[in-house]
Design a protein around this motif. Structure first.
Motif, PDB file in Angstrom:
ATOM      1  N   PHE A  16     -20.329  12.986 -50.150  1.00 35.18           N
ATOM      2  CA  PHE A  16     -20.210  14.137 -51.049  1.00 35.18           C
ATOM      3  C   PHE A  16     -21.425  15.066 -50.990  1.00 35.18           C
ATOM      4  N   ASP A  17     -22.569  14.541 -50.524  1.00 32.19           N
ATOM      5  CA  ASP A  17     -23.790  15.358 -50.523  1.00 32.19           C
ATOM      6  C   ASP A  17     -24.163  15.895 -49.147  1.00 32.19           C
ATOM      7  N   TRP A  18     -23.352  15.629 -48.127  1.00 30.27           N
ATOM      8  CA  TRP A  18     -23.774  15.985 -46.775  1.00 30.27           C
ATOM      9  C   TRP A  18     -23.904  17.488 -46.580  1.00 30.27           C
ATOM     10  N   TRP A  19     -23.120  18.271 -47.348  1.00 31.47           N
ATOM     11  CA  TRP A  19     -23.162  19.725 -47.155  1.00 31.47           C
ATOM     12  C   TRP A  19     -24.301  20.398 -47.942  1.00 31.47           C
ATOM     13  N   ASN A  20     -24.954  19.632 -48.821  1.00 30.20           N
ATOM     14  CA  ASN A  20     -26.047  20.238 -49.591  1.00 30.20           C
ATOM     15  C   ASN A  20     -27.205  20.605 -48.682  1.00 30.20           C
ATOM     16  N   ALA A  21     -27.698  21.801 -48.833  1.00 27.29           N
ATOM     17  CA  ALA A  21     -28.821  22.250 -47.998  1.00 27.29           C
ATOM     18  C   ALA A  21     -30.086  21.498 -48.373  1.00 27.29           C
ATOM     19  N   SER A  22     -30.842  21.107 -47.372  1.00 31.61           N
ATOM     20  CA  SER A  22     -32.089  20.387 -47.609  1.00 31.61           C
ATOM     21  C   SER A  22     -33.233  21.386 -47.775  1.00 31.61           C
ATOM     22  N   ASN A  23     -34.084  21.156 -48.751  1.00 32.84           N
ATOM     23  CA  ASN A  23     -35.236  22.034 -48.950  1.00 32.84           C
ATOM     24  C   ASN A  23     -36.531  21.384 -48.481  1.00 32.84           C
ATOM     25  N   LEU A  24     -36.386  20.308 -47.671  1.00 34.95           N
ATOM     26  CA  LEU A  24     -37.575  19.602 -47.194  1.00 34.95           C
ATOM     27  C   LEU A  24     -38.282  20.351 -46.071  1.00 34.95           C
ATOM     28  N   GLN A  25     -37.563  21.240 -45.358  1.00 32.97           N
ATOM     29  CA  GLN A  25     -38.139  22.074 -44.309  1.00 32.97           C
ATOM     30  C   GLN A  25     -38.924  21.253 -43.281  1.00 32.97           C
ATOM     31  N   GLY A  26     -38.265  20.241 -42.757  1.00 34.15           N
ATOM     32  CA  GLY A  26     -38.873  19.445 -41.703  1.00 34.15           C
ATOM     33  C   GLY A  26     -39.564  18.184 -42.158  1.00 34.15           C
TER      34      GLY A  26
END
Length: 523
Positions: free
Chosen positions: A67-77
């Protein structure tokens, strides 16, 4: 009640082998902790419960990823700080029952204290305090001699020291952090434990974890009891020395380990060890057992090994005059080279100490980072320790110290005896104020804690990883501040809850009324 468990952990792979139960030919799995024989059905149901929790946790994590795979990551690498199983235990097991731990209190931790009631609106993920307070019988604090609350001798002197010295020295001992109270405290502690000199620190945990690396290093050998406290484990690991484990409180196995490693010498080079230190505790905090100190001291003398004795739970609480297991078991303190203890239990304060020869203490003052770089113990805390020791020794001009020591011994032995008569499986030895009640199954951990709290009795429950997987328990700590009525109420509640959750693993002894009734029927 105040915290979830004592900070003890498995110290090495060899310790895991000792701690995890092995199967006997009859009677069920056996644990190294007091050689507990666990019924097969209990062991099986406990494993099944943990397995079920693990399986459902993994199942939920799987769908969470979907369910969370489409959430954009804000970790930036950046890699996530917590990955996979690193926080699995907290999320899927601990959070379910976290209301049983870390319960805030809003009064002194005396025989009775005020517990703040909490509520959760998100299935126990977060807990919010309310304005409601429950007055509960305290069976969780280390207030062995009752000094944690206001005292007619100690409290006025502590208040006076606060006015004179302030709440903190704001400096290390080697700079501006040594007051006249610190010097008096070190002399007082050395005289109390029967050693030439002592050094004090602001935290008991640090006393072990910072001292061991100073005492021994590469080329040295530390032989540690398998159930030693986590502070000892971390101190031994930080020393860089070779670490070996001996079976809990088993002198014969200690001798075997000593003999083998002295014969083999250091790894690879086989050179003689530079130094050997055997580390034990006076009273083991999770088992309530007294150390077999006389036998261990004799073995260490035989093989020329130093003895490091941690008396965190025994100093002040046992012995005719409260001087710990050496006094209780008739061991000369001269035969114990390093004596460690804390002020957080019997003395109602904070910090820890190391007592030993003048040369040892002088060496530590110049080399121990906890002395050189940490802020010194708070002056009011130091005054509390000095005053409580004077009460214990009768220097205050009263007999209250002797009465407290008699009371803690009487309370502990009475409570332990009554629990055993009821059919509970209770660990530990007589005279020990620590008495674990075995729970085993993970479902019984929150059930026991919550049901006791409903009946105004506050208890501490302990489970994996603080104990081996099968050996969850409730740890009762008895105080000299408890009256006989307090203990009887606690026994009534624990007996009722024990029947409710099913933790009376032995048949109860018939009471006098039942015996008399049976006798009349027979006649």
């Amino acid at each position: 009640m105040i915290h979830s468990h004592s900070a003890r952990s498995v110290s090495s792979e060899s310790e895991i082998g000792i701690l995890l139960q092995v199967f006997a030919f009859a009677g069920g799995p056996i644990s190294d902790s007091s050689m507990i024989t666990i019924p097969y059905l209990t062991a099986l149901s406990t494993y099944f419960s943990y397995g079920l929790l693990f399986a459902f946790g993994q199942f939920r994590d799987f769908f969470r990823k979907i369910f969370d795979w489409w959430n954009a990551s804000n970790l930036q690498g950046y890699a996530p700080i917590c990955l996979g199983l690193e926080d699995f235990y907290i999320r899927r097991l601990y959070l379910r029952i976290q209301d049983c731990f870390g319960r805030p209190i809003c009064s002194p931790p005396d025989a009775w204290f005020d517990v703040v009631e909490r509520v959760s609106n998100d299935n126990n993920k977060t807990l919010n305090g309310t304005t409601k307070v429950s007055r509960c019988l305290n069976l969780g604090s280390y207030n062995y001699l009752g000094f944690a609350a206001s005292d007619e001798y100690c409290t006025p002197r502590v208040i006076e020291s606060l006015k004179r010295f302030s709440a903190s020295t704001c400096s290390t001992r080697v700079d501006g952090g040594t007051t006249t109270l610190h010097s008096e405290l070190e002399v007082c502690v050395a005289n109390f434990v029967g050693k030439p000199a002592a050094i004090v620190f602001g935290m008991g945990y640090v006393t072990n974890s910072a001292i061991l690396p100073v005492l021994i290093g590469k080329g040295g050998l530390i032989i540690s009891d398998s159930l030693n406290h986590n502070s000892i484990v971390n101190g031994a690991r930080g020393s860089g020395s070779t670490i070996r484990i001996f079976q809990h409180n088993t002198p014969s196995h200690l001798e075997k380990v000593l003999r083998e490693h002295i014969a083999e010498g250091q790894p690879r080079t086989h050179r003689p060890w530079k130094k050997i230190i055997v580390v034990v505790e006076g009273i083991y905090s999770m088992e309530g057992e007294l150390c077999q100190l006389p036998e261990i001291v004799e073995i260490c003398k035989k093989y020329k090994a130093y003895v490091y004795l941690d008396e965190a739970h025994s100093i002040g609480a046992v012995g005719r005059s409260g001087r710990g297991v050496c006094e209780l078991l008739g061991v000369d303190t001269a035969d114990v080279e390093i004596m460690m203890g804390t002020f957080t239990k019997s003395f109602g304060s904070c910090g820890g100490y190391i007592a030993g020869s003048k040369e040892l203490i002088e060496y530590l003052k110049y080399n121990c980072p906890a002395h050189l770089y940490a802020t010194s113990i708070s002056p009011p805390a130091a005054q509390q320790i000095i005053s409580s020791i004077k009460v214990i020794l009768g220097v205050d001009g009263s007999s209250r110290g002797a009465q407290k020591l008699a009371q803690i011994r009487e309370n502990s032995n009475f409570f332990r005896s009554e629990l055993q008569k009821m059919g509970f499986e209770v660990l530990g030895d007589n005279d020990s104020p620590v008495m674990p009640i075995m729970l085993y199954n993970p479902a019984k951990i929150p059930a026991f804690s919550r049901e006791c709290l409903k009946r105004k009795v506050a208890v501490v429950t302990v489970a994996f990883p603080a104990t081996p997987l099968l050996l969850a328990r409730a740890r009762i700590c008895i105080s000299a501040a408890h009256s006989r009525d307090d203990l009887i109420k606690a026994l009534e509640v624990i007996s009722e809850v024990g029947d409710l959750v099913g933790i009376k693993y032995f048949p109860a002894e018939p009471n006098k009324e039942q015996l008399e009734a049976n006798r009349v029927k027979l006649e």
